[in-house]
Design a protein around this motif. Structure first.
Motif, PDB file in Angstrom:
ATOM      1  N   TRP A  24       0.825  -1.197   0.000  1.00 16.80           N
ATOM      2  CA  TRP A  24       0.000   0.000   0.000  1.00 16.80           C
ATOM      3  C   TRP A  24       0.867   1.257   0.000  1.00 16.80           C
ATOM      4  O   TRP A  24       2.062   1.217   0.277  1.00 16.80           O
ATOM      5  CB  TRP A  24      -0.937   0.009   1.204  1.00 16.80           C
ATOM      6  N   ARG A  45       0.687  -6.808   6.897  1.00 17.37           N
ATOM      7  CA  ARG A  45      -0.707  -6.702   7.350  1.00 17.37           C
ATOM      8  C   ARG A  45      -0.845  -5.739   8.520  1.00 17.37           C
ATOM      9  O   ARG A  45      -1.920  -5.599   9.084  1.00 17.37           O
ATOM     10  CB  ARG A  45      -1.213  -8.077   7.761  1.00 17.37           C
ATOM     11  N   ASP A  46       0.241  -5.063   8.890  1.00 18.78           N
ATOM     12  CA  ASP A  46       0.257  -4.280  10.113  1.00 18.78           C
ATOM     13  C   ASP A  46       0.599  -2.825   9.821  1.00 18.78           C
ATOM     14  O   ASP A  46       1.752  -2.426   9.862  1.00 18.78           O
ATOM     15  CB  ASP A  46       1.282  -4.894  11.071  1.00 18.78           C
ATOM     16  N   GLN A 182      -5.447   6.541   2.431  1.00 24.64           N
ATOM     17  CA  GLN A 182      -6.506   5.766   3.088  1.00 24.64           C
ATOM     18  C   GLN A 182      -7.115   4.754   2.122  1.00 24.64           C
ATOM     19  O   GLN A 182      -7.338   3.594   2.481  1.00 24.64           O
ATOM     20  CB  GLN A 182      -7.594   6.692   3.644  1.00 24.64           C
ATOM     21  N   GLN A 185      -4.623   1.833   1.594  1.00 23.11           N
ATOM     22  CA  GLN A 185      -4.574   0.930   2.748  1.00 23.11           C
ATOM     23  C   GLN A 185      -5.852   0.116   2.859  1.00 23.11           C
ATOM     24  O   GLN A 185      -5.805  -1.078   3.134  1.00 23.11           O
ATOM     25  CB  GLN A 185      -4.314   1.731   4.018  1.00 23.11           C
ATOM     26  N   ASP A 186      -6.995   0.746   2.624  1.00 28.31           N
ATOM     27  CA  ASP A 186      -8.260   0.012   2.689  1.00 28.31           C
ATOM     28  C   ASP A 186      -8.294  -1.109   1.653  1.00 28.31           C
ATOM     29  O   ASP A 186      -8.711  -2.229   1.949  1.00 28.31           O
ATOM     30  CB  ASP A 186      -9.442   0.969   2.477  1.00 28.31           C
ATOM     31  N   LEU A 189      -5.703  -3.972   2.586  1.00 26.72           N
ATOM     32  CA  LEU A 189      -5.990  -4.734   3.794  1.00 26.72           C
ATOM     33  C   LEU A 189      -7.446  -5.176   3.903  1.00 26.72           C
ATOM     34  O   LEU A 189      -7.866  -5.705   4.925  1.00 26.72           O
ATOM     35  CB  LEU A 189      -5.582  -3.922   5.022  1.00 26.72           C
ATOM     36  N   GLY A 190      -8.206  -4.938   2.833  1.00 20.79           N
ATOM     37  CA  GLY A 190      -9.589  -5.394   2.808  1.00 20.79           C
ATOM     38  C   GLY A 190     -10.470  -4.746   3.840  1.00 20.79           C
ATOM     39  O   GLY A 190     -11.349  -5.381   4.404  1.00 20.79           O
ATOM     40  N   ARG A 191     -10.263  -3.458   4.086  1.00 16.64           N
ATOM     41  CA  ARG A 191     -11.072  -2.759   5.103  1.00 16.64           C
ATOM     42  C   ARG A 191     -12.253  -2.071   4.460  1.00 16.64           C
ATOM     43  O   ARG A 191     -12.301  -1.732   3.352  1.00 16.64           O
ATOM     44  CB  ARG A 191     -10.225  -1.725   5.836  1.00 16.64           C
TER      45      ARG A 191
END
Length: 191
Positions: A24, A45-46, A182, A185-186, A189-191
């Motif tokens: 990302w 993943r962090d 944002q 990252q979403d 990380l599948g947010r």
């Protein structure tokens, strides 16, 4: 508050294709509305970079753009060393300690990184615990800073990112801050 940066126009690097985890856009370094002097790409993943996780954040910095930020007589290497000390020791909030560590960058141990298949020398700073950070200026037209944990710094493999879609953003288009970060990252990380 949002603002836009022009497209990225200097080489940017990330972990090479052997990295199978999420990627990302982590951060853009530069004044609002102007070209950035640095771009950070995240891996893992962090996003919070907690101790014990496997992650790396790779910063690519333009030596020409960052020149006005340096003090008179300060080298590009010292500026990158300061970034290394800041990301690794920033939790201490002790600016004197960060500056002292950066001042002694030439005595930091060296490791070998592979960048686009070529071996380069990197200076490494390790704090108590699994996290480490290092930098190299042995890559044409860019300085690289890597902050990681759970990955072996010696032998780390990096590659030029020619297609930013694997990081879930478009480096060839203007970037809206912080929306682009944002959204990247979403998506990663599948947010």
């Amino acid at each position: 508050m949002t603002h836009h940066h022009p497209p990225i126009d200097f080489p940017m690097y990330g972990l090479d294709r052997t990295w199978a985890g999420p990627r990302w856009l982590d951060l853009l370094d530069g004044p609002a509305g102007h070209s950035v002097w640095g771009i950070w790409l995240g891996h893992g993943r962090d996003v919070a970079r907690s101790a014990g996780g496997n992650w790396a954040v790779v910063g690519s910095f333009s030596p020409d753009r960052s020149a006005p930020l340096r003090s008179p007589g300060e080298t590009f290497e010292h500026g990158l060393a300061f970034d290394v000390a800041r990301v690794l020791l920033g939790h201490s909030r002790d600016i004197r300690r960060i500056e002292m560590e950066a001042d002694r960058w030439e005595s930091w141990p060296t490791v070998a990184w592979r960048v686009d298949g070529q071996v380069v020398t990197a200076r490494l700073l390790v704090e108590n615990g699994p996290a480490w950070a290092g930098f190299t200026t042995d890559v044409p037209h860019v300085g690289l800073v890597v902050h990681g944990s759970g990955l072996e710094p010696d032998g780390l493999s990096l590659a030029r990112v020619s297609e930013s879609s694997s990081y879930h953003f478009d480096a060839k288009s203007p970037l809206e801050y912080p929306t682009a970060i944002q959204a990247s990252q979403d998506a990663a990380l599948g947010r």
